[in-house]
Design a protein around this motif. Sequence first.
Motif, PDB file in Angstrom:
ATOM      1  N   GLY A 203       0.820  -1.199   0.000  1.00 42.89           N
ATOM      2  CA  GLY A 203       0.000   0.000   0.000  1.00 42.89           C
ATOM      3  C   GLY A 203       0.853   1.248   0.000  1.00 42.89           C
ATOM      4  O   GLY A 203       2.086   1.188   0.014  1.00 42.89           O
ATOM      5  N   PRO A 204       0.212   2.421  -0.013  1.00 40.63           N
ATOM      6  CA  PRO A 204       0.969   3.672  -0.125  1.00 40.63           C
ATOM      7  C   PRO A 204       1.904   3.924   1.042  1.00 40.63           C
ATOM      8  O   PRO A 204       2.971   4.522   0.875  1.00 40.63           O
ATOM      9  CB  PRO A 204      -0.134   4.734  -0.219  1.00 40.63           C
ATOM     10  N   VAL A 205       1.544   3.485   2.254  1.00 41.10           N
ATOM     11  CA  VAL A 205       2.424   3.697   3.406  1.00 41.10           C
ATOM     12  C   VAL A 205       3.696   2.868   3.248  1.00 41.10           C
ATOM     13  O   VAL A 205       4.824   3.354   3.439  1.00 41.10           O
ATOM     14  CB  VAL A 205       1.696   3.346   4.718  1.00 41.10           C
ATOM     15  N   ALA A 206       3.529   1.591   2.889  1.00 38.76           N
ATOM     16  CA  ALA A 206       4.691   0.730   2.662  1.00 38.76           C
ATOM     17  C   ALA A 206       5.527   1.247   1.496  1.00 38.76           C
ATOM     18  O   ALA A 206       6.758   1.134   1.494  1.00 38.76           O
ATOM     19  CB  ALA A 206       4.234  -0.697   2.397  1.00 38.76           C
ATOM     20  N   PHE A 207       4.848   1.830   0.529  1.00 46.19           N
ATOM     21  CA  PHE A 207       5.575   2.378  -0.620  1.00 46.19           C
ATOM     22  C   PHE A 207       6.462   3.541  -0.195  1.00 46.19           C
ATOM     23  O   PHE A 207       7.607   3.660  -0.639  1.00 46.19           O
ATOM     24  CB  PHE A 207       4.583   2.835  -1.682  1.00 46.19           C
ATOM     25  N   ALA A 208       5.940   4.400   0.680  1.00 46.08           N
ATOM     26  CA  ALA A 208       6.740   5.525   1.183  1.00 46.08           C
ATOM     27  C   ALA A 208       7.964   5.003   1.930  1.00 46.08           C
ATOM     28  O   ALA A 208       9.077   5.537   1.801  1.00 46.08           O
ATOM     29  CB  ALA A 208       5.884   6.400   2.091  1.00 46.08           C
ATOM     30  N   TRP A 209       7.761   3.947   2.709  1.00 47.18           N
ATOM     31  CA  TRP A 209       8.888   3.336   3.420  1.00 47.18           C
ATOM     32  C   TRP A 209       9.914   2.793   2.429  1.00 47.18           C
ATOM     33  O   TRP A 209      11.124   2.936   2.630  1.00 47.18           O
ATOM     34  CB  TRP A 209       8.361   2.212   4.307  1.00 47.18           C
ATOM     35  N   LEU A 210       9.427   2.184   1.354  1.00 49.36           N
ATOM     36  CA  LEU A 210      10.334   1.616   0.356  1.00 49.36           C
ATOM     37  C   LEU A 210      11.138   2.707  -0.336  1.00 49.36           C
ATOM     38  O   LEU A 210      12.347   2.552  -0.572  1.00 49.36           O
ATOM     39  CB  LEU A 210       9.525   0.822  -0.674  1.00 49.36           C
ATOM     40  N   LEU A 211      10.503   3.830  -0.656  1.00 46.13           N
ATOM     41  CA  LEU A 211      11.229   4.942  -1.267  1.00 46.13           C
ATOM     42  C   LEU A 211      12.324   5.461  -0.331  1.00 46.13           C
ATOM     43  O   LEU A 211      13.438   5.778  -0.764  1.00 46.13           O
ATOM     44  CB  LEU A 211      10.263   6.077  -1.606  1.00 46.13           C
TER      45      LEU A 211
ATOM     46  N   HIS B 267      19.942   3.782   0.659  1.00 48.40           N
ATOM     47  CA  HIS B 267      20.981   2.931   0.064  1.00 48.40           C
ATOM     48  C   HIS B 267      21.476   3.460  -1.276  1.00 48.40           C
ATOM     49  O   HIS B 267      22.296   2.818  -1.931  1.00 48.40           O
ATOM     50  CB  HIS B 267      20.440   1.504  -0.112  1.00 48.40           C
ATOM     51  N   GLY B 268      20.960   4.605  -1.706  1.00 53.27           N
ATOM     52  CA  GLY B 268      21.401   5.176  -2.964  1.00 53.27           C
ATOM     53  C   GLY B 268      20.962   4.388  -4.179  1.00 53.27           C
ATOM     54  O   GLY B 268      21.603   4.424  -5.233  1.00 53.27           O
ATOM     55  N   THR B 269      19.838   3.675  -4.070  1.00 53.76           N
ATOM     56  CA  THR B 269      19.326   2.867  -5.176  1.00 53.76           C
ATOM     57  C   THR B 269      18.442   3.721  -6.076  1.00 53.76           C
ATOM     58  O   THR B 269      17.634   4.516  -5.586  1.00 53.76           O
ATOM     59  CB  THR B 269      18.498   1.683  -4.633  1.00 53.76           C
ATOM     60  N   LYS B 270      18.593   3.562  -7.374  1.00 51.31           N
ATOM     61  CA  LYS B 270      17.766   4.296  -8.319  1.00 51.31           C
ATOM     62  C   LYS B 270      16.421   3.585  -8.489  1.00 51.31           C
ATOM     63  O   LYS B 270      16.359   2.361  -8.560  1.00 51.31           O
ATOM     64  CB  LYS B 270      18.477   4.402  -9.671  1.00 51.31           C
ATOM     65  N   THR B 271      15.351   4.376  -8.599  1.00 49.06           N
ATOM     66  CA  THR B 271      14.028   3.767  -8.753  1.00 49.06           C
ATOM     67  C   THR B 271      13.925   2.970 -10.044  1.00 49.06           C
ATOM     68  O   THR B 271      13.150   2.026 -10.145  1.00 49.06           O
ATOM     69  CB  THR B 271      12.925   4.839  -8.716  1.00 49.06           C
ATOM     70  N   GLY B 272      14.705   3.356 -11.048  1.00 50.01           N
ATOM     71  CA  GLY B 272      14.647   2.658 -12.327  1.00 50.01           C
ATOM     72  C   GLY B 272      15.341   1.312 -12.334  1.00 50.01           C
ATOM     73  O   GLY B 272      15.278   0.581 -13.328  1.00 50.01           O
ATOM     74  N   ASP B 273      15.987   0.953 -11.222  1.00 49.87           N
ATOM     75  CA  ASP B 273      16.691  -0.328 -11.172  1.00 49.87           C
ATOM     76  C   ASP B 273      15.737  -1.516 -11.125  1.00 49.87           C
ATOM     77  O   ASP B 273      16.128  -2.651 -11.392  1.00 49.87           O
ATOM     78  CB  ASP B 273      17.626  -0.380  -9.961  1.00 49.87           C
TER      79      ASP B 273
ATOM     80  N   GLN C 254       5.872  11.333 -10.288  1.00 47.28           N
ATOM     81  CA  GLN C 254       6.915  12.359 -10.308  1.00 47.28           C
ATOM     82  C   GLN C 254       8.291  11.798  -9.938  1.00 47.28           C
ATOM     83  O   GLN C 254       9.289  12.141 -10.568  1.00 47.28           O
ATOM     84  CB  GLN C 254       6.540  13.487  -9.327  1.00 47.28           C
ATOM     85  N   VAL C 255       8.338  10.936  -8.918  1.00 46.66           N
ATOM     86  CA  VAL C 255       9.643  10.492  -8.408  1.00 46.66           C
ATOM     87  C   VAL C 255      10.056   9.118  -8.919  1.00 46.66           C
ATOM     88  O   VAL C 255      11.243   8.778  -8.895  1.00 46.66           O
ATOM     89  CB  VAL C 255       9.656  10.482  -6.860  1.00 46.66           C
ATOM     90  N   ALA C 256       9.099   8.312  -9.361  1.00 46.79           N
ATOM     91  CA  ALA C 256       9.416   6.961  -9.851  1.00 46.79           C
ATOM     92  C   ALA C 256       8.470   6.609 -10.988  1.00 46.79           C
ATOM     93  O   ALA C 256       7.626   5.719 -10.868  1.00 46.79           O
ATOM     94  CB  ALA C 256       9.301   5.941  -8.718  1.00 46.79           C
ATOM     95  N   PRO C 257       8.594   7.314 -12.125  1.00 45.53           N
ATOM     96  CA  PRO C 257       7.631   7.119 -13.212  1.00 45.53           C
ATOM     97  C   PRO C 257       7.650   5.721 -13.814  1.00 45.53           C
ATOM     98  O   PRO C 257       6.726   5.346 -14.529  1.00 45.53           O
ATOM     99  CB  PRO C 257       8.058   8.172 -14.248  1.00 45.53           C
ATOM    100  N   GLU C 258       8.687   4.930 -13.516  1.00 46.80           N
ATOM    101  CA  GLU C 258       8.754   3.572 -14.044  1.00 46.80           C
ATOM    102  C   GLU C 258       7.867   2.623 -13.231  1.00 46.80           C
ATOM    103  O   GLU C 258       7.551   1.524 -13.690  1.00 46.80           O
ATOM    104  CB  GLU C 258      10.197   3.040 -13.994  1.00 46.80           C
ATOM    105  N   TRP C 259       7.496   3.024 -12.011  1.00 45.64           N
ATOM    106  CA  TRP C 259       6.765   2.139 -11.118  1.00 45.64           C
ATOM    107  C   TRP C 259       5.260   2.173 -11.424  1.00 45.64           C
ATOM    108  O   TRP C 259       4.766   3.047 -12.132  1.00 45.64           O
ATOM    109  CB  TRP C 259       7.035   2.518  -9.669  1.00 45.64           C
TER     110      TRP C 259
END
Length: 326
Positions: free
Chosen positions: A2-10, A16-22, A61-66
């Motif tokens: 859900g959106p709360v877990a998604f915020a935690w994941l971001l 960890h410096g991971t790109k959302t596009g990875d 806006q921040v992770a358009p690939e998701w």
Amino acid sequence: IGPVAFAWLLALYEKHGTKTGDCIVQIQNDPIKEYIARGTQFLPIEASVKLATDAVQYISQVAPEWLPISISGSHMKQAGGTCVQEAAFTICNGIAYIETCLAKGMKIDDFGHTVELHFCTEMDFFEEVAKYRATRKVWTRLVRERFGGTTERAQHFRLHAATSGRPLTAQQPLNNIARITLQALAQILGGCEQTRTASFDEALGIPTQEAARTSIRTNQIIAYETGIPYTADPLGGSYYVESLTKEFEKRIWDIIRQVDEMGGAVEATKKGFFQKALAQGAYREQCAVESGEQVVVGVNRFQGDEPQPVPVFKVDPTVAERQFAK
């Protein structure tokens, strides 16, 4: 998630410096179905819709690939909905989310391709195929005519389906392998882009490893041994399938208009429209099974006396100790 877990994941990605596009991450993020079919809501429905659509806007806006939302009809189907109701109720909920996003200033051309409609498949083979074909036609028309979509990409929503656990029986559980295979086949012939299969022992408990492996093999046999996935819309042109698709399309539009007259999916949910329809459907189906009008092999016909022993999942007693140690 859900959106709360998604915020935690971001936040974890940022740490960890991971790109959302990875990788591609998907969230279900569909609270309306909780009020209709599950009862796990914890906020007023308007606040839940706002939170869900805020997440869609932020992700774009921040992770358009998701994939920011998966609008789920499977819960409503398994709560007693018909094929038409599952499709129509899901689309009505989708309209509520999309129109809320548009009111925030978003454009369907920018995020339409990231929307997923999620269904489940049961045992009426041709109805299931027609449901998926009709859903594609209705949603793409909505994108063009109601949401203001101008690109082909905006109409390319993701159609995902899971085989339903509701028709699976504890009696003669090996019969469920045939049921699951036919459900998966209906999904593919109906044009689903993604499918996943239940396990034959789900009516008994958590699936065993053997049952889960058999489920995966069902997908793989259809994919690699039959040639079925190599043809787009292989049932297109069939008189029966085409006429059933048109009938379902009309009935879906009828329900959309009915929900629109109530003020949309949120108001219809608050009035109990969806919930009442699902409860009536579940009652009718149970009566049909108990009377024998609806045949369920191994349950109300062809029971047989011979047992079919199937291993049942058992929790490893050391799991709790290992988790406590962590």
